[in-house]
Design an enzyme around this catalytic site. Sequence first.
Site, PDB file in Angstrom:
ATOM      1  N   LYS A 184     -92.701  37.151  21.128  1.00  0.00           N
ATOM      2  CA  LYS A 184     -92.865  36.903  22.559  1.00  0.00           C
ATOM      3  C   LYS A 184     -93.165  35.430  22.853  1.00  0.00           C
ATOM      4  O   LYS A 184     -92.789  34.921  23.917  1.00  0.00           O
ATOM      5  CB  LYS A 184     -93.953  37.815  23.125  1.00  0.00           C
ATOM      6  CG  LYS A 184     -93.582  39.301  23.101  1.00  0.00           C
ATOM      7  CD  LYS A 184     -92.270  39.579  23.825  1.00  0.00           C
ATOM      8  CE  LYS A 184     -91.960  41.052  23.935  1.00  0.00           C
ATOM      9  NZ  LYS A 184     -90.699  41.328  24.672  1.00  0.00           N
ATOM     10  N   ARG A 203     -85.311  53.613  30.113  1.00  0.00           N
ATOM     11  CA  ARG A 203     -86.598  54.159  30.554  1.00  0.00           C
ATOM     12  C   ARG A 203     -87.573  53.014  30.808  1.00  0.00           C
ATOM     13  O   ARG A 203     -87.254  51.843  30.627  1.00  0.00           O
ATOM     14  CB  ARG A 203     -87.165  55.100  29.494  1.00  0.00           C
ATOM     15  CG  ARG A 203     -87.517  54.407  28.182  1.00  0.00           C
ATOM     16  CD  ARG A 203     -87.935  55.393  27.104  1.00  0.00           C
ATOM     17  NE  ARG A 203     -88.377  54.704  25.893  1.00  0.00           N
ATOM     18  CZ  ARG A 203     -88.683  55.330  24.756  1.00  0.00           C
ATOM     19  NH1 ARG A 203     -88.597  56.643  24.692  1.00  0.00           N
ATOM     20  NH2 ARG A 203     -89.077  54.616  23.707  1.00  0.00           N
ATOM     21  N   ASP A 210     -78.632  50.290  26.383  1.00  0.00           N
ATOM     22  CA  ASP A 210     -79.719  50.826  25.575  1.00  0.00           C
ATOM     23  C   ASP A 210     -79.116  51.590  24.398  1.00  0.00           C
ATOM     24  O   ASP A 210     -77.935  51.944  24.430  1.00  0.00           O
ATOM     25  CB  ASP A 210     -80.620  51.758  26.400  1.00  0.00           C
ATOM     26  CG  ASP A 210     -82.072  51.762  25.930  1.00  0.00           C
ATOM     27  OD1 ASP A 210     -82.308  51.944  24.713  1.00  0.00           O
ATOM     28  OD2 ASP A 210     -82.974  51.581  26.768  1.00  0.00           O
ATOM     29  N   VAL A 212     -78.940  45.432  21.075  1.00  0.00           N
ATOM     30  CA  VAL A 212     -79.132  44.011  21.377  1.00  0.00           C
ATOM     31  C   VAL A 212     -79.128  43.126  20.140  1.00  0.00           C
ATOM     32  O   VAL A 212     -79.032  41.901  20.255  1.00  0.00           O
ATOM     33  CB  VAL A 212     -80.442  43.761  22.169  1.00  0.00           C
ATOM     34  CG1 VAL A 212     -80.406  44.453  23.514  1.00  0.00           C
ATOM     35  CG2 VAL A 212     -81.667  44.172  21.355  1.00  0.00           C
ATOM     36  N   TYR A 248     -95.082  40.980  16.926  1.00  0.00           N
ATOM     37  CA  TYR A 248     -94.833  41.095  18.362  1.00  0.00           C
ATOM     38  C   TYR A 248     -95.193  39.804  19.075  1.00  0.00           C
ATOM     39  O   TYR A 248     -94.415  39.277  19.882  1.00  0.00           O
ATOM     40  CB  TYR A 248     -95.632  42.266  18.923  1.00  0.00           C
ATOM     41  CG  TYR A 248     -95.417  42.511  20.395  1.00  0.00           C
ATOM     42  CD1 TYR A 248     -94.262  43.122  20.858  1.00  0.00           C
ATOM     43  CD2 TYR A 248     -96.374  42.131  21.330  1.00  0.00           C
ATOM     44  CE1 TYR A 248     -94.061  43.354  22.209  1.00  0.00           C
ATOM     45  CE2 TYR A 248     -96.186  42.359  22.683  1.00  0.00           C
ATOM     46  CZ  TYR A 248     -95.025  42.966  23.118  1.00  0.00           C
ATOM     47  OH  TYR A 248     -94.826  43.188  24.456  1.00  0.00           O
TER      48      TYR A 248
END
Length: 242
Positions: free
Chosen positions: A155, A16, A37, A61, A151
Amino acid sequence: MGALDGRVALITGGARGQGASHARRFAAEGATVVLGDVLDAEGLATATGIGPAATFVHHDVTDPGAWAEIVQWTLDAHGRLDVLVNNAGIFRTRGLLDTTLEEWQQVIAINQTGVFLGMQAVAPAMIAAGRGSIINISSIAGLQGTSSHAYSASKWAVRGMSRGAARELAPHGVRVNSVHPGLIDTVMLDELGEGRPMVTQRVPMGREAAPEEVTELVLFLASDASSYCTGHEFVVDGGMTA
Protein backbone atom coordinates in the site's frame (compact mmCIF):
# COMPACT_ATOMS: atom_id res chain seq x y z
CA MET A 1 -27.96 14.92 -14.68
CA GLY A 2 -25.56 12.54 -13.01
CA ALA A 3 -21.98 13.35 -12.07
CA LEU A 4 -20.74 10.63 -14.44
CA ASP A 5 -23.20 10.86 -17.32
CA GLY A 6 -21.74 9.28 -20.44
CA ARG A 7 -18.58 8.04 -18.71
CA VAL A 8 -17.26 4.50 -18.83
CA ALA A 9 -15.57 3.13 -15.72
CA LEU A 10 -13.58 -0.03 -15.10
CA ILE A 11 -13.54 -1.20 -11.49
CA THR A 12 -11.36 -4.09 -10.35
CA GLY A 13 -12.38 -6.18 -7.37
CA GLY A 14 -15.90 -5.16 -8.30
CA ALA A 15 -17.71 -8.30 -7.20
CA ARG A 16 -18.30 -7.30 -3.60
CA GLY A 17 -17.37 -4.87 -0.81
CA GLN A 18 -16.03 -1.48 -1.75
CA GLY A 19 -15.78 -2.32 -5.45
CA ALA A 20 -19.44 -3.30 -5.67
CA SER A 21 -20.40 -0.15 -3.77
CA HIS A 22 -18.43 2.00 -6.20
CA ALA A 23 -20.05 0.27 -9.17
CA ARG A 24 -23.58 0.80 -7.89
CA ARG A 25 -22.99 4.47 -7.16
CA PHE A 26 -21.24 5.11 -10.49
CA ALA A 27 -24.14 3.56 -12.38
CA ALA A 28 -26.62 5.64 -10.39
CA GLU A 29 -24.65 8.73 -11.48
CA GLY A 30 -24.96 7.83 -15.17
CA ALA A 31 -21.82 5.78 -15.81
CA THR A 32 -21.48 2.56 -17.72
CA VAL A 33 -19.54 0.22 -15.47
CA VAL A 34 -17.34 -2.78 -16.21
CA LEU A 35 -16.70 -4.92 -13.13
CA GLY A 36 -13.58 -7.08 -13.10
CA ASP A 37 -12.96 -9.82 -10.56
CA VAL A 38 -12.01 -13.48 -10.14
CA LEU A 39 -15.16 -14.11 -8.09
CA ASP A 40 -17.43 -15.00 -10.98
CA ALA A 41 -20.68 -15.84 -9.18
CA GLU A 42 -20.57 -12.78 -6.94
CA GLY A 43 -19.48 -10.54 -9.80
CA LEU A 44 -22.30 -11.68 -12.04
CA ALA A 45 -24.81 -11.21 -9.21
CA THR A 46 -23.55 -7.68 -8.54
CA ALA A 47 -23.70 -6.69 -12.21
CA THR A 48 -27.18 -8.20 -12.57
CA GLY A 49 -28.36 -6.31 -9.52
CA ILE A 50 -27.12 -3.03 -10.95
CA GLY A 51 -28.82 -3.59 -14.29
CA PRO A 52 -27.94 -2.91 -17.95
CA ALA A 53 -25.40 -0.22 -17.06
CA ALA A 54 -23.06 -2.86 -15.60
CA THR A 55 -21.19 -5.82 -17.06
CA PHE A 56 -19.07 -8.38 -15.26
CA VAL A 57 -15.86 -9.65 -16.86
CA HIS A 58 -13.66 -12.32 -15.29
CA HIS A 59 -10.35 -10.60 -14.64
CA ASP A 60 -7.11 -11.45 -12.84
CA VAL A 61 -5.23 -8.24 -12.05
CA THR A 62 -1.89 -10.06 -11.86
CA ASP A 63 -2.05 -11.12 -15.53
CA PRO A 64 -0.85 -8.56 -18.13
CA GLY A 65 -2.74 -10.42 -20.86
CA ALA A 66 -5.97 -10.20 -18.88
CA TRP A 67 -5.47 -6.45 -18.55
CA ALA A 68 -5.02 -6.06 -22.29
CA GLU A 69 -8.17 -8.10 -22.88
CA ILE A 70 -10.46 -6.27 -20.45
CA VAL A 71 -9.31 -2.84 -21.64
CA GLN A 72 -9.80 -3.79 -25.29
CA TRP A 73 -13.16 -5.36 -24.50
CA THR A 74 -14.27 -2.15 -22.80
CA LEU A 75 -13.14 -0.01 -25.72
CA ASP A 76 -14.78 -2.30 -28.27
CA ALA A 77 -18.04 -2.49 -26.33
CA HIS A 78 -18.33 1.14 -25.23
CA GLY A 79 -15.94 3.15 -27.37
CA ARG A 80 -14.17 4.83 -24.48
CA LEU A 81 -12.64 4.36 -21.04
CA ASP A 82 -12.80 7.36 -18.72
CA VAL A 83 -12.21 6.01 -15.23
CA LEU A 84 -10.15 3.20 -13.73
CA VAL A 85 -10.61 2.26 -10.09
CA ASN A 86 -7.80 -0.07 -9.05
CA ASN A 87 -9.71 -1.56 -6.14
CA ALA A 88 -8.73 -5.25 -6.15
CA GLY A 89 -6.65 -6.26 -3.16
CA ILE A 90 -6.06 -8.77 -0.38
CA PHE A 91 -5.30 -8.18 3.28
CA ARG A 92 -2.85 -10.21 5.38
CA THR A 93 -1.97 -9.43 8.99
CA ARG A 94 1.33 -11.27 9.37
CA GLY A 95 4.35 -9.35 10.63
CA LEU A 96 7.91 -9.26 9.35
CA LEU A 97 9.08 -12.49 10.98
CA ASP A 98 5.92 -14.45 10.16
CA THR A 99 5.47 -13.51 6.49
CA THR A 100 6.47 -16.29 4.12
CA LEU A 101 7.96 -15.55 0.72
CA GLU A 102 4.92 -17.12 -0.94
CA GLU A 103 2.56 -14.86 1.01
CA TRP A 104 4.72 -11.80 0.30
CA GLN A 105 4.68 -12.50 -3.42
CA GLN A 106 0.92 -13.05 -3.49
CA VAL A 107 0.16 -9.77 -1.73
CA ILE A 108 2.60 -7.79 -3.87
CA ALA A 109 1.31 -9.39 -7.08
CA ILE A 110 -2.30 -8.39 -6.40
CA ASN A 111 -2.01 -5.17 -4.43
CA GLN A 112 1.01 -3.59 -6.10
CA THR A 113 1.75 -5.19 -9.46
CA GLY A 114 -1.96 -5.28 -10.27
CA VAL A 115 -2.14 -1.51 -9.85
CA PHE A 116 0.94 -0.98 -12.00
CA LEU A 117 -0.44 -3.19 -14.77
CA GLY A 118 -3.80 -1.43 -14.62
CA MET A 119 -2.37 2.04 -14.97
CA GLN A 120 -0.12 0.88 -17.78
CA ALA A 121 -3.02 -0.80 -19.60
CA VAL A 122 -5.46 2.12 -19.54
CA ALA A 123 -3.02 4.98 -20.03
CA PRO A 124 -2.76 4.81 -23.86
CA ALA A 125 -6.53 5.10 -24.34
CA MET A 126 -6.79 7.92 -21.81
CA ILE A 127 -3.84 9.78 -23.34
CA ALA A 128 -5.44 9.46 -26.77
CA ALA A 129 -8.69 10.86 -25.39
CA GLY A 130 -6.90 13.68 -23.58
CA ARG A 131 -8.64 12.95 -20.31
CA GLY A 132 -9.17 10.31 -17.65
CA SER A 133 -9.15 9.60 -13.95
CA ILE A 134 -7.24 6.75 -12.33
CA ILE A 135 -8.10 6.06 -8.70
CA ASN A 136 -5.84 3.67 -6.84
CA ILE A 137 -7.19 2.25 -3.62
CA SER A 138 -4.40 2.18 -1.06
CA SER A 139 -4.95 2.17 2.71
CA ILE A 140 -3.97 4.00 5.86
CA ALA A 141 -1.38 1.21 5.99
CA GLY A 142 0.24 3.14 3.14
CA LEU A 143 0.58 6.20 5.37
CA GLN A 144 2.03 4.73 8.55
CA GLY A 145 3.91 1.72 9.79
CA THR A 146 1.88 -1.39 10.60
CA SER A 147 2.58 -4.95 11.66
CA SER A 148 0.92 -6.28 8.49
CA HIS A 149 4.21 -6.30 6.65
CA ALA A 150 3.45 -7.33 3.06
CA TYR A 151 0.14 -5.46 3.03
CA SER A 152 1.70 -2.26 4.32
CA ALA A 153 4.57 -2.49 1.84
CA SER A 154 2.16 -2.93 -1.06
CA LYS A 155 0.00 0.00 0.00
CA TRP A 156 2.98 2.33 0.44
CA ALA A 157 3.99 1.32 -3.08
CA VAL A 158 0.54 2.21 -4.42
CA ARG A 159 0.92 5.65 -2.87
CA GLY A 160 4.29 6.19 -4.54
CA MET A 161 3.25 4.79 -7.91
CA SER A 162 0.20 7.03 -7.92
CA ARG A 163 2.29 10.15 -7.40
CA GLY A 164 4.76 9.18 -10.10
CA ALA A 165 2.05 8.34 -12.61
CA ALA A 166 0.22 11.56 -11.79
CA ARG A 167 3.26 13.64 -12.74
CA GLU A 168 3.83 11.65 -15.92
CA LEU A 169 0.22 11.69 -17.12
CA ALA A 170 -0.85 15.19 -16.04
CA PRO A 171 0.30 16.84 -19.31
CA HIS A 172 -2.08 14.49 -21.14
CA GLY A 173 -5.12 15.44 -19.07
CA VAL A 174 -5.10 12.21 -17.05
CA ARG A 175 -5.38 12.47 -13.28
CA VAL A 176 -4.10 9.88 -10.80
CA ASN A 177 -4.90 9.86 -7.09
CA SER A 178 -4.79 7.37 -4.24
CA VAL A 179 -7.51 6.73 -1.67
CA HIS A 180 -6.55 5.58 1.82
CA PRO A 181 -9.42 3.93 3.71
CA GLY A 182 -9.22 3.01 7.34
CA LEU A 183 -11.42 0.31 8.82
CA ILE A 184 -14.22 -0.42 6.36
CA ASP A 185 -16.96 -2.93 7.12
CA THR A 186 -16.23 -5.56 4.45
CA VAL A 187 -15.23 -9.23 4.49
CA MET A 188 -11.58 -8.13 4.21
CA LEU A 189 -11.62 -7.14 7.87
CA ASP A 190 -12.40 -10.74 8.83
CA GLU A 191 -8.63 -11.25 8.56
CA LEU A 192 -8.39 -9.41 11.90
CA GLY A 193 -10.30 -12.22 13.59
CA GLU A 194 -10.98 -11.74 17.30
CA GLY A 195 -8.81 -8.61 17.29
CA ARG A 196 -11.26 -6.68 15.12
CA PRO A 197 -13.22 -5.03 17.99
CA MET A 198 -9.97 -3.95 19.66
CA VAL A 199 -8.71 -2.32 16.45
CA THR A 200 -12.06 -0.62 15.91
CA GLN A 201 -11.80 0.95 19.36
CA ARG A 202 -8.71 2.83 18.16
CA VAL A 203 -10.77 4.83 15.66
CA PRO A 204 -11.42 8.31 17.11
CA MET A 205 -14.91 8.28 15.61
CA GLY A 206 -15.50 4.98 17.39
CA ARG A 207 -16.71 2.89 14.48
CA GLU A 208 -15.90 1.26 11.17
CA ALA A 209 -17.09 2.94 7.97
CA ALA A 210 -19.61 1.57 5.53
CA PRO A 211 -18.24 0.97 2.02
CA GLU A 212 -20.53 3.71 0.75
CA GLU A 213 -18.60 6.28 2.77
CA VAL A 214 -15.50 5.48 0.75
CA THR A 215 -17.54 5.46 -2.45
CA GLU A 216 -18.51 9.11 -2.04
CA LEU A 217 -14.83 10.06 -2.10
CA VAL A 218 -14.11 7.80 -5.07
CA LEU A 219 -17.05 9.34 -6.93
CA PHE A 220 -15.62 12.81 -6.31
CA LEU A 221 -12.27 11.76 -7.78
CA ALA A 222 -13.93 10.13 -10.79
CA SER A 223 -15.99 13.22 -11.57
CA ASP A 224 -15.16 16.67 -12.90
CA ALA A 225 -15.66 18.03 -9.37
CA SER A 226 -12.03 17.02 -8.74
CA SER A 227 -10.70 18.37 -12.05
CA TYR A 228 -7.66 20.03 -10.44
CA CYS A 229 -6.80 17.18 -8.07
CA THR A 230 -3.98 14.86 -9.04
CA GLY A 231 -1.02 13.18 -7.38
CA HIS A 232 -2.39 13.20 -3.85
CA GLU A 233 -3.63 11.00 -1.05
CA PHE A 234 -7.26 11.21 0.02
CA VAL A 235 -7.91 9.74 3.46
CA VAL A 236 -11.18 8.34 4.79
CA ASP A 237 -10.36 6.80 8.18
CA GLY A 238 -12.47 8.29 10.97
CA GLY A 239 -9.42 10.09 12.32
CA MET A 240 -7.08 7.10 12.75
CA THR A 241 -4.12 8.89 11.17
CA ALA A 242 -4.92 12.29 12.68
